[in-house]
Design a protein around this motif. Structure first.
Motif, PDB file in Angstrom:
ATOM      1  N   ALA A  88       0.854  -1.199   0.000  1.00 35.03           N
ATOM      2  CA  ALA A  88       0.000   0.000   0.000  1.00 35.03           C
ATOM      3  C   ALA A  88       0.880   1.236   0.000  1.00 35.03           C
ATOM      4  O   ALA A  88       1.733   1.396   0.874  1.00 35.03           O
ATOM      5  CB  ALA A  88      -0.911   0.005   1.227  1.00 35.03           C
ATOM      6  N   VAL A  89       0.695   2.082  -1.019  1.00 37.19           N
ATOM      7  CA  VAL A  89       1.441   3.350  -1.067  1.00 37.19           C
ATOM      8  C   VAL A  89       0.455   4.486  -0.897  1.00 37.19           C
ATOM      9  O   VAL A  89      -0.434   4.692  -1.723  1.00 37.19           O
ATOM     10  CB  VAL A  89       2.199   3.517  -2.406  1.00 37.19           C
ATOM     11  N   PHE A  90       0.587   5.201   0.217  1.00 43.59           N
ATOM     12  CA  PHE A  90      -0.290   6.328   0.524  1.00 43.59           C
ATOM     13  C   PHE A  90       0.570   7.578   0.652  1.00 43.59           C
ATOM     14  O   PHE A  90       1.240   7.780   1.670  1.00 43.59           O
ATOM     15  CB  PHE A  90      -1.056   6.081   1.838  1.00 43.59           C
ATOM     16  N   GLY A  96       0.981  12.061  -3.816  1.00 46.10           N
ATOM     17  CA  GLY A  96       0.636  11.906  -5.225  1.00 46.10           C
ATOM     18  C   GLY A  96       0.017  10.554  -5.542  1.00 46.10           C
ATOM     19  O   GLY A  96      -0.479  10.352  -6.648  1.00 46.10           O
ATOM     20  N   HIS A  97       0.054   9.598  -4.594  1.00 51.27           N
ATOM     21  CA  HIS A  97      -0.382   8.232  -4.914  1.00 51.27           C
ATOM     22  C   HIS A  97      -1.169   7.575  -3.805  1.00 51.27           C
ATOM     23  O   HIS A  97      -0.867   7.759  -2.625  1.00 51.27           O
ATOM     24  CB  HIS A  97       0.836   7.367  -5.250  1.00 51.27           C
ATOM     25  N   THR A  98      -2.170   6.839  -4.229  1.00 50.79           N
ATOM     26  CA  THR A  98      -2.953   6.007  -3.312  1.00 50.79           C
ATOM     27  C   THR A  98      -3.158   4.720  -4.057  1.00 50.79           C
ATOM     28  O   THR A  98      -4.016   4.630  -4.928  1.00 50.79           O
ATOM     29  CB  THR A  98      -4.305   6.673  -3.015  1.00 50.79           C
ATOM     30  N   GLU A  99      -2.328   3.729  -3.766  1.00 48.45           N
ATOM     31  CA  GLU A  99      -2.353   2.516  -4.577  1.00 48.45           C
ATOM     32  C   GLU A  99      -2.221   1.262  -3.725  1.00 48.45           C
ATOM     33  O   GLU A  99      -1.475   1.251  -2.755  1.00 48.45           O
ATOM     34  CB  GLU A  99      -1.208   2.562  -5.599  1.00 48.45           C
ATOM     35  N   LEU A 100      -2.981   0.241  -4.115  1.00 47.90           N
ATOM     36  CA  LEU A 100      -2.879  -1.068  -3.469  1.00 47.90           C
ATOM     37  C   LEU A 100      -2.342  -2.059  -4.490  1.00 47.90           C
ATOM     38  O   LEU A 100      -2.796  -2.078  -5.638  1.00 47.90           O
ATOM     39  CB  LEU A 100      -4.250  -1.550  -2.991  1.00 47.90           C
ATOM     40  N   TYR A 101      -1.380  -2.883  -4.055  1.00 49.25           N
ATOM     41  CA  TYR A 101      -0.761  -3.849  -4.960  1.00 49.25           C
ATOM     42  C   TYR A 101      -0.782  -5.256  -4.370  1.00 49.25           C
ATOM     43  O   TYR A 101      -0.772  -5.422  -3.140  1.00 49.25           O
ATOM     44  CB  TYR A 101       0.719  -3.493  -5.201  1.00 49.25           C
ATOM     45  N   TRP A 102      -0.729  -6.221  -5.270  1.00 47.28           N
ATOM     46  CA  TRP A 102      -0.457  -7.597  -4.899  1.00 47.28           C
ATOM     47  C   TRP A 102       0.960  -7.886  -5.403  1.00 47.28           C
ATOM     48  O   TRP A 102       1.242  -7.757  -6.599  1.00 47.28           O
ATOM     49  CB  TRP A 102      -1.480  -8.535  -5.551  1.00 47.28           C
TER      50      TRP A 102
END
Ligand code: KG4
Ligand code: ZN
Length: 347
Positions: free
Chosen positions: A139-141, A144-150
């Motif tokens: 999870a990158v919060f 500029g970014h709000t992203e969830l990754y596998w």
């Protein structure tokens, strides 16, 4: 041992660091780092001004690199590679870092490594000894970014992202609405400690039942309306509007509720209880505590055992050269280097 100089200029921090990494890529040592924040230069404008950011990088980057080498007691000869954050970010800012890294790689005759800033955020917990073995959720919060990754082996798949504001951006914009200085995240966190979140009712936008995407602009607008005493047309706060501290606490609580729900959904969909976090918003202690307390019970109830949460230490949550040097060292050891015609990419 591999020693890599990392250069970070994607946004409004000018930073350089030297990281030493063993060949198994397990134990990084930070030999030296300088982070020069441009907050004071941007504060009068209530946010990052791209032109000011790139000019400030030009003014200070060379000195920041020199000081980093000095503080690490490492000479240019003892560096194995030069890593630079080449995407994503503000294009003018990126250009300063990438041009400088290319010039150094050429004049010192060292390999150049291009680093993805988002990937680097997800490696930052390793600097504090966390276990980042895949598979895990990422999870990158940030601003500029709000992203969830596998993340599985070296491949990662995006599970969700924001449809409008990034979380840090929402913190910054809400802070502006509340009359707090830039950057808003730390200001809201501090003020929220004095506030009562229960006195202000704010929405939690969760999108579809299984969605792992985020939408924060409605929450931001709701804060504006509450501040104006429910009257969207009134330019000034009306009598009876909630206290700023209560609004800050209610906003922060709503964000944490949304984040916790999305993380639970991601755990449900992957059956994975190992999570790695990165980005400036993860400097928020309240958010960390909420994630920790919610996911501990959740993973146990689902029979997934103890949840494993890898947070970056506070200093490596916001942008820093160490995470660029670390990821650069990993890339270098994996044989991935860049050519001198490397171009920065904004998105
Ligand atoms: O990762 P970062 O330094 O830069 C980007 O890559 O965007 O993140 C900066 C963002 C800003 O929006 C800032 O307000 C937010 O991180 N931030 C926080 C906190 N500290 C920084 N947000 C909430 N709580 C904090 N304590
Ligand atoms: Zn960042």
């Amino acid at each position: 041992m591999t020693r890599v100089l990392g250069i970070e200029t994607t946004c409004d921090e000018t930073s350089a660091a030297i990281v030493e990494l063993d060949s198994k890529r397990e134990q990084p040592t930070l030999l030296g780092q300088i982070v020069l924040s441009q907050i004071a230069a941007h504060r009068p404008f209530g946010g990052v001004v791209p032109e000011i950011a790139c000019r400030s990088h030009v003014e200070s980057l060379t000195a920041v690199i020199e000081e980093t080498l000095k503080s690490a007691k490492v000479s240019a000869r003892e560096i194995d590679a030069i890593a630079v954050a080449a995407k994503p970010g503000l294009i003018g800012s990126l250009l300063v870092g990438v041009s400088t890294a290319k010039a150094l790689a050429w004049s010192w005759n060292k390999p150049l490594v291009a680093v993805d800033h988002i990937e680097a955020h997800l490696r930052a917990p390793l600097l504090s000894g966390a276990n980042l073995q895949p598979p895990h959720l990422g999870a990158v919060f940030s601003g500029g970014h709000t992203e969830l990754y596998w993340v599985e082996s070296e491949q990662k798949q995006q599970l969700g992202a924001t449809q409008d504001d990034a979380i840090g951006e929402a913190f910054d914009k809400v802070a502006t609405i509340l009359g707090l200085p830039y950057p808003g995240g730390p200001q809201i966190e501090q003020l929220a400690r004095e506030g009562d979140p229960s006195v202000v009712d704010l929405p939690r936008t969760l999108l579809g039942r299984d969605s792992l995407d985020f939408s924060l602009s409605g929450l931001k607008t709701a804060v504006l309306y509450k501040l104006r005493g429910q009257d969207a047309k009134s330019p000034k706060p009306l009598a009876g509007a909630p206290k700023i501290a209560d609004l800050a606490a209610a906003f922060q609580t709503a964000v944490a509720d949304v984040v916790v729900e999305k993380l639970k959904r991601a755990i449900r969909q992957t059956n994975c209880s190992r999570l790695v976090f990165g980005g400036g918003v993860m400097a928020n202690r309240y958010l960390r505590e909420r994630i920790e307390s919610a996911l501990t019970g959740f993973c146990r109830q689902r029979g997934l055992g103890e949840v494993e949460l890898a947070f970056p230490s506070l200093e490596f949550s916001t942008d820093n050269g160490a995470m660029i040097a670390l990821y650069g060292a990993e890339e270098f050891l994996a044989g991935r280097t860049a050519e001198l015609d490397l171009e920065p990419v904004a998105t």
